[in-house]
Design a protein around this motif. Structure first.
Motif, PDB file in Angstrom:
ATOM      1  N   GLY A  54       6.806  -4.594  37.289  1.00  0.00           N
ATOM      2  CA  GLY A  54       5.578  -3.806  37.350  1.00  0.00           C
ATOM      3  C   GLY A  54       4.339  -4.680  37.301  1.00  0.00           C
ATOM      4  O   GLY A  54       4.414  -5.903  37.169  1.00  0.00           O
ATOM      5  N   MET A  55       3.189  -4.021  37.393  1.00  0.00           N
ATOM      6  CA  MET A  55       1.920  -4.719  37.382  1.00  0.00           C
ATOM      7  C   MET A  55       1.631  -5.249  35.984  1.00  0.00           C
ATOM      8  O   MET A  55       1.858  -4.570  34.981  1.00  0.00           O
ATOM      9  N   ALA A  56       1.138  -6.473  35.913  1.00  0.00           N
ATOM     10  CA  ALA A  56       0.807  -7.088  34.626  1.00  0.00           C
ATOM     11  C   ALA A  56      -0.461  -7.914  34.765  1.00  0.00           C
ATOM     12  O   ALA A  56      -0.787  -8.428  35.845  1.00  0.00           O
ATOM     13  N   PHE A  57      -1.175  -8.024  33.646  1.00  0.00           N
ATOM     14  CA  PHE A  57      -2.294  -8.959  33.565  1.00  0.00           C
ATOM     15  C   PHE A  57      -1.691 -10.327  33.303  1.00  0.00           C
ATOM     16  O   PHE A  57      -1.037 -10.546  32.285  1.00  0.00           O
ATOM     17  N   CYS A  58      -1.887 -11.252  34.220  1.00  0.00           N
ATOM     18  CA  CYS A  58      -1.347 -12.606  34.084  1.00  0.00           C
ATOM     19  C   CYS A  58      -2.519 -13.560  33.883  1.00  0.00           C
ATOM     20  O   CYS A  58      -3.273 -13.838  34.825  1.00  0.00           O
ATOM     21  N   GLY A  59      -2.689 -14.018  32.670  1.00  0.00           N
ATOM     22  CA  GLY A  59      -3.838 -14.874  32.414  1.00  0.00           C
ATOM     23  C   GLY A  59      -3.985 -15.229  30.952  1.00  0.00           C
ATOM     24  O   GLY A  59      -3.013 -15.257  30.196  1.00  0.00           O
ATOM     25  N   LEU A  60      -5.233 -15.477  30.553  1.00  0.00           N
ATOM     26  CA  LEU A  60      -5.528 -16.022  29.240  1.00  0.00           C
ATOM     27  C   LEU A  60      -5.724 -14.924  28.207  1.00  0.00           C
ATOM     28  O   LEU A  60      -6.451 -13.960  28.437  1.00  0.00           O
ATOM     29  N   THR A  61      -5.073 -15.078  27.075  1.00  0.00           N
ATOM     30  CA  THR A  61      -5.268 -14.172  25.948  1.00  0.00           C
ATOM     31  C   THR A  61      -5.423 -15.007  24.686  1.00  0.00           C
ATOM     32  O   THR A  61      -4.816 -16.071  24.545  1.00  0.00           O
ATOM     33  N   GLY A  62      -6.246 -14.515  23.760  1.00  0.00           N
ATOM     34  CA  GLY A  62      -6.453 -15.221  22.505  1.00  0.00           C
ATOM     35  C   GLY A  62      -7.919 -15.454  22.227  1.00  0.00           C
ATOM     36  O   GLY A  62      -8.731 -14.539  22.256  1.00  0.00           O
ATOM     37  N   HIS A  63      -8.275 -16.710  21.975  1.00  0.00           N
ATOM     38  CA  HIS A  63      -9.626 -17.119  21.597  1.00  0.00           C
ATOM     39  C   HIS A  63     -10.047 -18.255  22.512  1.00  0.00           C
ATOM     40  O   HIS A  63      -9.202 -19.057  22.935  1.00  0.00           O
ATOM     41  N   PRO A  64     -11.321 -18.389  22.846  1.00  0.00           N
ATOM     42  CA  PRO A  64     -11.746 -19.449  23.768  1.00  0.00           C
ATOM     43  C   PRO A  64     -11.357 -20.863  23.337  1.00  0.00           C
ATOM     44  O   PRO A  64     -11.304 -21.761  24.169  1.00  0.00           O
ATOM     45  N   VAL A  98      -5.348 -29.193  25.465  1.00  0.00           N
ATOM     46  CA  VAL A  98      -5.276 -28.961  24.018  1.00  0.00           C
ATOM     47  C   VAL A  98      -5.487 -27.495  23.683  1.00  0.00           C
ATOM     48  O   VAL A  98      -4.864 -26.957  22.764  1.00  0.00           O
ATOM     49  N   VAL A  99      -6.348 -26.808  24.423  1.00  0.00           N
ATOM     50  CA  VAL A  99      -6.694 -25.421  24.111  1.00  0.00           C
ATOM     51  C   VAL A  99      -5.481 -24.493  24.195  1.00  0.00           C
ATOM     52  O   VAL A  99      -5.456 -23.437  23.565  1.00  0.00           O
ATOM     53  N   PHE A 100      -4.435 -24.911  24.918  1.00  0.00           N
ATOM     54  CA  PHE A 100      -3.224 -24.099  25.031  1.00  0.00           C
ATOM     55  C   PHE A 100      -2.211 -24.403  23.919  1.00  0.00           C
ATOM     56  O   PHE A 100      -1.158 -23.764  23.867  1.00  0.00           O
ATOM     57  N   SER A 141     -16.387 -13.947  31.600  1.00  0.00           N
ATOM     58  CA  SER A 141     -17.335 -14.282  30.549  1.00  0.00           C
ATOM     59  C   SER A 141     -16.669 -14.490  29.203  1.00  0.00           C
ATOM     60  O   SER A 141     -17.224 -15.110  28.314  1.00  0.00           O
ATOM     61  N   ALA A 142     -15.459 -13.956  29.037  1.00  0.00           N
ATOM     62  CA  ALA A 142     -14.770 -14.068  27.752  1.00  0.00           C
ATOM     63  C   ALA A 142     -14.468 -15.515  27.402  1.00  0.00           C
ATOM     64  O   ALA A 142     -14.349 -15.849  26.233  1.00  0.00           O
ATOM     65  N   TRP A 143     -14.358 -16.393  28.395  1.00  0.00           N
ATOM     66  CA  TRP A 143     -13.965 -17.768  28.123  1.00  0.00           C
ATOM     67  C   TRP A 143     -15.121 -18.752  28.318  1.00  0.00           C
ATOM     68  O   TRP A 143     -14.922 -19.961  28.253  1.00  0.00           O
ATOM     69  N   GLU A 144     -16.319 -18.235  28.589  1.00  0.00           N
ATOM     70  CA  GLU A 144     -17.452 -19.121  28.783  1.00  0.00           C
ATOM     71  C   GLU A 144     -18.034 -19.525  27.434  1.00  0.00           C
ATOM     72  O   GLU A 144     -18.133 -18.740  26.516  1.00  0.00           O
TER      73      GLU A 144
END
Length: 469
Positions: free
Chosen positions: A389-399, A18-20, A3-6
């Motif tokens: 080790g375990m890591a969150f691999c994904g989107l961080t920042g603002h939508p 562009v968003v990246f 939901s953070a990116w919706e």
């Protein structure tokens, strides 16, 4: 996390790329220039103090899996609010560095005083609303903010099939110093920034013995004055706009252009392109994964001109990409600070998993040290930190402006080891154990205090696979 990116709107296919990326890469002047491009602007460096400690506490409280996810959720919630203000004030988000963000207000020389006012008003609002954040583990996060201004060199270099960009100038060093001297609820201006700002709007106190001033108050712009100022600068920060899109970055609704798409794709990490080419929705681009993180710091000689630095960065990017690509590693992040360049390389992203990953990473680290020492003529020192080790691999920042990266205590630990054990290839105990290499490939290093790490872990120097083995 989905939901953070919706949002109520949908990005165009081009907008998903562009968003990246920062808006400056859309400007005609910066289409693969191949040589340093000079511009004027205001830099803002914002850092979340306590992030490394938070990452450690999340793991201690919830374990490596849930802890990495909690860390990403906490950081994203914090960053979304902050970056919403940055975008509203016309800032161009250049780089993410885990818990730090580098922002640019591009302007002509005569517009710099107004750009400084915009950046400062943005920062004062951010500090007032979000300067402190309490977390679920009982740790309080603070924002440390610095602002500088000056002439900037925009460097775009190739590394394998990809393109990387850097900002290089005295202003970059100044903003790092200003931010490092900031404390909770404070905003620091570099001396050059203070000399060029609208001083009649600002109350400030100089720091004795430092070329930095602390802002203690300012006459604020009205909302309409801010909108006018942003509009005046906008023609210099982003040339691709659509009216009435309801977005802070209308470029996310840009019509598809194959030439622009091809150019932008060169700046996107392989993990992102893999997801986009499979038409994976952006909100599904995040996951928990066991990865190996490799931080490389290349410290160049003090006296290096911008042309030599650009050449060294290009050689470095190509060399590292050439070494890690066959082992399914990828350069995820590039940062240039104080004539030292840092690369975050990640092994184990989705679609790029190999057996014996830690051995691949360690051998790549050793190859980087050897080749850098012989191929980079302006190099003073190379340091590498490796952790698993375990890591969150994904989107961080603002939508509307985010990055795809790896977050977690182990990722932070690799960066801390790189700094704490300069000139070596260092690794954590998990990488040492997972490699299953004989003990004579390693040397246990003395324990050292590392910033944000409460319990100093066991760290090893990797000396390479011996002929005996």
């Amino acid at each position: 996390m989905a939901s953070a990116w919706e949002r109520k709107w949908q990005y165009s296919d081009l907008g998903k790329k562009v968003v990246f990326l920062p808006s400056i890469l859309l400007c005609e002047l910066f289409i693969d220039p191949g040589f340093p491009m000079m511009l004027h602007g205001v830099l803002l460096l914002l850092d979340v103090s306590g992030f490394t400690t938070l990452s450690e506490k999340c793991v201690q409280r919830s374990g490596p899996d849930r802890g990495a996810e909690e860390l990403a959720q906490t950081l994203n919630a914090f960053m979304r609010d902050i970056l919403e203000e940055v975008l509203a004030f016309g800032g161009d988000i250049l780089k993410f560095a885990g818990d730090a963000v580098l922002v640019l207000w591009r302007a002509t020389q005569p517009q710099l005083p107004k750009a400084i006012t915009l950046a400062l008003q943005c920062c004062r609002k951010i500090q007032k609303k979000y300067g402190t954040r309490d977390t679920h583990v009982g740790l309080r996060l603070h924002l440390k903010i610095g602002i500088s201004t000056g002439t900037l060199a925009f460097l775009s270099v190739r590394g394998g099939d990809q393109q990387y960009f850097f900002i290089y100038s005295r202003a970059l060093n100044d903003v790092i110093e200003a931010q490092s001297l900031s404390a909770a609820h404070q905003v620091m201006l570099s001396q050059t920034c203070w000399e060029q700002c609208e001083q009649w709007r600002i109350w400030a106190k100089p720091l004795p013995g430092r070329r930095v001033v602390k802002v203690v108050g300012m006459r604020r712009l009205s909302r309409q004055q801010c909108q006018v100022a942003v509009g005046q600068l906008d023609q210099y920060t982003a040339e691709w706009h659509l009216e009435g899109s309801g977005l802070r970055r209308p470029a996310l609704k840009m019509p598809n252009d194959p030439d622009v798409a091809t150019r932008l794709e060169k700046h996107l990490p392989a993990a992102v392109l893999h997801k986009l080419h499979q038409d994976v929705p952006l909100e599904l681009c995040s996951e928990l994964r066991l990865v190996t993180s490799l931080f490389v710091q290349l410290q160049f000689v003090v006296r290096i001109n911008v042309e030599d630095l650009s050449r060294s960065l290009s050689d470095s990017s190509s060399m590292i990409s050439e070494i890690i690509s066959p082992h399914k590693g990828e350069i995820n992040k590039t940062l240039l600070f104080d004539k030292g360049c840092t690369f975050l390389c990640v092994f184990g992203f989705s679609g790029a998993k190999l057996a014996s990953e830690s051995i691949h990473a360690l051998e790549c680290a050793m190859q980087i040290v050897r080749m850098a020492s012989t191929r980079l003529t302006k190099l003073q020192r190379v340091s590498v930190g490796v952790s698993s080790g375990m890591a969150f691999c994904g989107l961080t920042g603002h939508p509307e402006r985010f990055e795809h990266t790896a977050l977690g205590f182990k990722v932070n630990l690799a960066a801390r080891m790189m700094v704490s054990y300069p000139g070596l290839v260092s690794c954590d105990a998990e990488t040492y154990a997972a490699s299953r290499l004989p003990s004579d490939c390693f040397k246990e290093l003395p324990r050292r205090n590392m910033k944000g790490v409460t319990n100093s872990p066991t760290v090893y120097q990797y000396v390479g696979i011996t002929e005996k083995w």
